[in-house]
Scaffold this motif. Structure first.
Motif, short mmCIF file in Angstrom:
data_model
loop_
_atom_site.label_atom_id
_atom_site.label_comp_id
_atom_site.label_asym_id
_atom_site.label_seq_id
_atom_site.Cartn_x
_atom_site.Cartn_y
_atom_site.Cartn_z
N VAL A 12 3.03 -7.70 11.56
CA VAL A 12 1.94 -7.05 10.45
C VAL A 12 1.15 -7.85 10.01
O VAL A 12 1.48 -8.76 9.62
CB VAL A 12 2.95 -6.14 9.61
CG1 VAL A 12 3.79 -7.13 8.69
CG2 VAL A 12 2.07 -4.99 8.86
N LEU A 13 -0.13 -7.17 9.89
CA LEU A 13 -1.32 -7.86 9.26
C LEU A 13 -0.93 -8.01 7.82
O LEU A 13 -0.52 -7.16 7.10
CB LEU A 13 -2.65 -7.28 9.79
CG LEU A 13 -2.75 -7.48 11.22
CD1 LEU A 13 -4.17 -6.69 11.27
CD2 LEU A 13 -3.10 -8.90 11.77
N PRO A 14 -1.66 -8.91 7.08
CA PRO A 14 -1.58 -8.85 5.60
C PRO A 14 -1.93 -7.50 5.00
O PRO A 14 -2.99 -6.87 5.60
CB PRO A 14 -2.38 -9.88 4.95
CG PRO A 14 -2.75 -10.81 6.17
CD PRO A 14 -2.46 -9.89 7.45
N ALA A 15 -1.20 -7.15 3.97
CA ALA A 15 -1.37 -5.30 3.70
C ALA A 15 -2.63 -5.39 2.87
O ALA A 15 -3.23 -6.34 2.31
CB ALA A 15 -0.20 -5.22 2.77
N SER A 16 -3.39 -4.21 3.23
CA SER A 16 -4.67 -3.81 2.41
C SER A 16 -4.55 -3.34 1.03
O SER A 16 -3.28 -3.15 0.73
CB SER A 16 -5.65 -2.97 3.22
OG SER A 16 -4.84 -1.80 3.33
N THR A 17 -5.43 -3.31 0.23
CA THR A 17 -5.38 -2.70 -1.10
C THR A 17 -4.89 -1.45 -1.14
O THR A 17 -4.25 -0.97 -2.12
CB THR A 17 -6.39 -2.84 -1.81
OG1 THR A 17 -7.61 -2.16 -1.15
CG2 THR A 17 -6.96 -4.28 -2.02
N THR A 18 -5.27 -0.62 -0.16
CA THR A 18 -4.77 0.88 0.08
C THR A 18 -3.95 0.97 1.20
O THR A 18 -4.35 0.97 2.32
CB THR A 18 -6.07 1.74 0.04
OG1 THR A 18 -6.98 1.51 -1.08
CG2 THR A 18 -5.40 3.09 0.24
N GLN A 55 -1.32 -2.39 10.96
CA GLN A 55 -1.77 -2.27 9.71
C GLN A 55 -0.93 -0.91 9.08
O GLN A 55 -1.05 -0.88 7.88
CB GLN A 55 -3.33 -1.91 9.92
CG GLN A 55 -4.07 -3.08 10.17
CD GLN A 55 -5.46 -2.57 10.53
OE1 GLN A 55 -5.77 -1.47 10.45
NE2 GLN A 55 -6.54 -3.69 10.90
N TYR A 56 -0.03 -0.32 9.79
CA TYR A 56 0.35 0.89 9.18
C TYR A 56 1.79 -0.02 8.75
O TYR A 56 2.79 -0.32 9.92
CB TYR A 56 0.69 2.09 10.15
CG TYR A 56 1.76 3.11 9.67
CD1 TYR A 56 1.49 3.80 8.44
CD2 TYR A 56 3.12 3.00 10.29
CE1 TYR A 56 2.61 4.54 7.93
CE2 TYR A 56 3.88 3.93 9.70
CZ TYR A 56 3.78 4.55 8.45
OH TYR A 56 4.86 5.29 7.94
N SER A 57 2.39 0.19 7.57
CA SER A 57 3.46 -0.25 7.23
C SER A 57 4.52 0.80 7.03
O SER A 57 4.20 1.77 6.44
CB SER A 57 3.57 -1.03 5.98
OG SER A 57 4.57 -1.55 5.32
N SER A 58 5.53 0.60 7.71
CA SER A 58 6.56 1.76 7.82
C SER A 58 7.08 2.38 6.47
O SER A 58 7.45 1.62 5.59
CB SER A 58 7.88 1.29 8.64
OG SER A 58 8.94 2.51 8.57
N ASN A 59 6.91 3.83 6.41
CA ASN A 59 7.34 4.48 5.01
C ASN A 59 8.00 5.73 5.52
O ASN A 59 7.24 6.60 6.13
CB ASN A 59 5.80 4.64 4.34
CG ASN A 59 5.95 5.44 3.01
OD1 ASN A 59 7.19 5.85 2.69
ND2 ASN A 59 4.98 5.47 2.16
#
Length: 233
Positions: A12-18, A55-59
């Protein structure tokens, strides 16, 4: 759609602000594949789709409504979006200790992301010789049965690599790379993964590990569509 130069597990890439939602991911996939792409267009780069999946972080709030388990099966295929015929985006819900058959992807590109639990991908080389086809396979999601005790001529499939995939890791497979099997190694709980197939397909070939013999087709049915269980399941 061009395969990645070096098909491998991505992180996973670094998380964006949103944080990206699953709904936004679907919108972005539609945007990238475009009105004239998605089926197998050379101008579509698999790496770009992989980056979107990264870019999608599992939720679980996003995907739990699509995740329907059936522990009488190895896994279920739960359709999220049909991509207007260009792709299928779906959730696979894996029963504990179960695995898929070894299979191809009927010429489709497959990008997979683990959402919950851990999965193991084992890739195989294509059989070195044609050993014929056995009888028609049943639904691909049925639990894998042991091979027949009848002696069958053939050569065992060669393993290319075996990779343990953890939440938010992404991988890619295409028939040009080889065959693969996905398994849930946990004996304690299920696992959940997100899969993008482009172009969509309804039948694939499955293979016997010890002989390399292909079955004439594994039906790729949906257990649910849009979070609603299909009437014939």
């Amino acid at each position: 759609m061009s395969p990645p130069q070096e098909p491998a597990v991505s992180h996973v890439l670094p998380a964006s602000t949103t944080p990206m939602t699953l709904e936004k991911l679907v919108q972005n996939i539609h945007r990238v594949l475009g009105p004239d792409g998605g089926l197998d267009s050379e101008h579509i780069d698999a790496n770009e789709i992989m980056q979107l999946m990264e870019q999608y972080s599992s939720n679980a709030t996003d995907w739990s409504k699509y995740t329907i388990f059936d522990h009488s099966r190895a896994y279920t295929r739960n359709l999220i979006d049909d991509g207007n015929g260009k792709f299928n985006l779906m959730i696979l819900a894996w029963s504990k200790g179960q695995q898929s058959p070894i299979h191809d992807h009927a010429g489709s590109h497959c990008i997979m992301k683990v959402l919950d639990g851990e999965l193991q991908e084992t890739q195989y080389e294509w059989p070195s010789a044609d050993v014929g086809e056995s009888v028609m396979a049943s639904d691909i999601t049925e639990a894998v049965q042991s091979s027949s005790s009848c002696p069958i001529k053939g050569k065992p499939l060669t393993t290319r690599q075996c990779t343990r995939l953890r939440p938010n890791e992404v991988t890619y497979i295409h028939d040009k790379i080889g065959l693969h099997r996905i398994s849930n190694p946990s004996k304690e709980g299920g696992a959940v993964s997100l899969h993008l197939y482009t172009p969509p397909y309804q039948v694939c070939k499955t293979f016997e590990e010890h002989t390399g013999r292909a079955r004439t087709g594994g039906r790729c049915t949906f257990y649910s569509v849009g979070g609603t269980r299909c009437a014939d399941q």
